[in-house]
Design a protein around this motif. Sequence first.
Motif, PDB file in Angstrom:
ATOM      1  N   ALA A 203       0.817  -1.221   0.000  1.00 13.03           N
ATOM      2  CA  ALA A 203       0.000   0.000   0.000  1.00 13.03           C
ATOM      3  C   ALA A 203       0.850   1.270   0.000  1.00 13.03           C
ATOM      4  CB  ALA A 203      -0.963  -0.006   1.182  1.00 13.03           C
ATOM      5  N   LEU A 204       1.971   1.234  -0.707  1.00  8.85           N
ATOM      6  CA  LEU A 204       2.854   2.400  -0.794  1.00  8.85           C
ATOM      7  C   LEU A 204       2.123   3.550  -1.487  1.00  8.85           C
ATOM      8  CD1 LEU A 204       5.850   3.440  -0.444  1.00  8.85           C
ATOM      9  CD2 LEU A 204       6.219   2.634  -2.789  1.00  8.85           C
ATOM     10  N   ILE A 205       2.186   4.754  -0.894  1.00  9.54           N
ATOM     11  CA  ILE A 205       1.535   5.922  -1.481  1.00  9.54           C
ATOM     12  C   ILE A 205       2.539   7.049  -1.668  1.00  9.54           C
ATOM     13  CG2 ILE A 205      -0.712   5.332  -0.491  1.00  9.54           C
ATOM     14  CD1 ILE A 205      -0.255   7.597   1.565  1.00  9.54           C
ATOM     15  N   SER A 206       2.153   8.064  -2.424  1.00  8.19           N
ATOM     16  CA  SER A 206       3.018   9.204  -2.693  1.00  8.19           C
ATOM     17  C   SER A 206       2.952  10.207  -1.546  1.00  8.19           C
ATOM     18  CB  SER A 206       2.585   9.901  -3.985  1.00  8.19           C
ATOM     19  OG  SER A 206       1.339  10.543  -3.796  1.00  8.19           O
ATOM     20  N   PRO A 207       3.978  11.064  -1.396  1.00  3.26           N
ATOM     21  CA  PRO A 207       3.905  12.130  -0.396  1.00  3.26           C
ATOM     22  C   PRO A 207       2.716  13.060  -0.620  1.00  3.26           C
ATOM     23  CG  PRO A 207       6.166  11.845  -1.132  1.00  3.26           C
ATOM     24  CD  PRO A 207       5.313  10.997  -2.037  1.00  3.26           C
ATOM     25  N   ALA A 208       2.375  13.334  -1.885  1.00  8.68           N
ATOM     26  CA  ALA A 208       1.227  14.207  -2.165  1.00  8.68           C
ATOM     27  C   ALA A 208      -0.068  13.616  -1.628  1.00  8.68           C
ATOM     28  CB  ALA A 208       1.114  14.459  -3.668  1.00  8.68           C
ATOM     29  N   LYS A 209      -0.231  12.303  -1.794  1.00  5.02           N
ATOM     30  CA  LYS A 209      -1.417  11.630  -1.253  1.00  5.02           C
ATOM     31  C   LYS A 209      -1.409  11.688   0.272  1.00  5.02           C
ATOM     32  CE  LYS A 209      -5.048   8.973  -0.983  1.00  5.02           C
ATOM     33  NZ  LYS A 209      -6.406   9.566  -1.197  1.00  5.02           N
TER      34      LYS A 209
END
Length: 256
Positions: A203-209
Motif C-alpha cells: 500500500a505504498l503511497i506518494s507524499p502528495a497523497k
Amino acid sequence: MAYNPPLRDWHGKTVWLVGASSGIGQATAHALHARGARVVVSARNAGALDDFVRSHAGAVALPLDAADPAAVAVAAQAVLAQGPIDLMMYCAGHYREMRAAEFDLAEMLKHQQVNYTGALYLLDALLPAMRQRGTGHISLVGSVAGYRGLPKSLAYGPTKAALINLAETLYLDLQASGVGVSLVSPGFVETPLTAQNRFSMPALISPAKAADEILRGWADGEFEIHFPKRFTLWMKTLRVLPYALYFPAIRKFTGL
C-alpha cells in the motif's frame, strides 16, 4: 468524532513545518501554501529549503537542526517574533534498518535525537506561547511502526512509539486549553527514508497523497490521522492481538 477544532481555512495562518526538505513534510508544506497559508519550512538541508522557497512565493526558509536545543530556541523566537504560530508540524525523521545482532548505540541515540527529542525541544519553545494565547495546533508525525515491535525496526520503532504516547498525553493535558494536538500515523510513503527498504512495501503511497490525507484529517478535527486505511487498519488489528498471537503473526508475515 472531532477531537480538535477543525482546521479548514488556511488563508493568513502561519504554519511551521520542521522536517520539510523532502517527503511528507515538503508535500504538506506545498499543500498548505496552495491553500493560502504562510509557510515556514525548516530542516538541515538548506539547499532544499531554498529550492522550495523559490517556487513558493511568500514561504520562509529557516534552516535548523532539530536535535540542537539552542538552535531550536533561536528559531522559535524568530518565528514567534513575526506573529503567533497557528500550527507546528514536527516531521523530522531519521531511519536506519537495525536488528539486535547489529546493535549500534550511536545510531539508536541518533534516532532518539532526531525523531523524538527534537519534538521535545520544539514543545519547550512553543507551548508557553500557545497556551497563553489559547489557540494553535501541534501535529506530531509518528508511524505505524510505533504501534508494536517489528523486526528491523529496533532503532526507529521505539522513537515512534514514544511520539504516540507523547501525543496522546499532550492531547489529554491540552484539550481544555484550546490548543489542538494531532498524531499523524503513516503507513508506507514514498520518501528518501523508505527508499532504503529492501522489501516490498504494501500500500505504498506518494507524499502528495499523504499530504491530502493529513489536511483532510485536520479539517475533520481528528486526533489520529492514519493512512492508507487499507494498510493501517490491518496494523491496528495486529496492535490489539495478545502476544501469543502477535509474535507468530509477525514472523509469518515478515519471514523473520
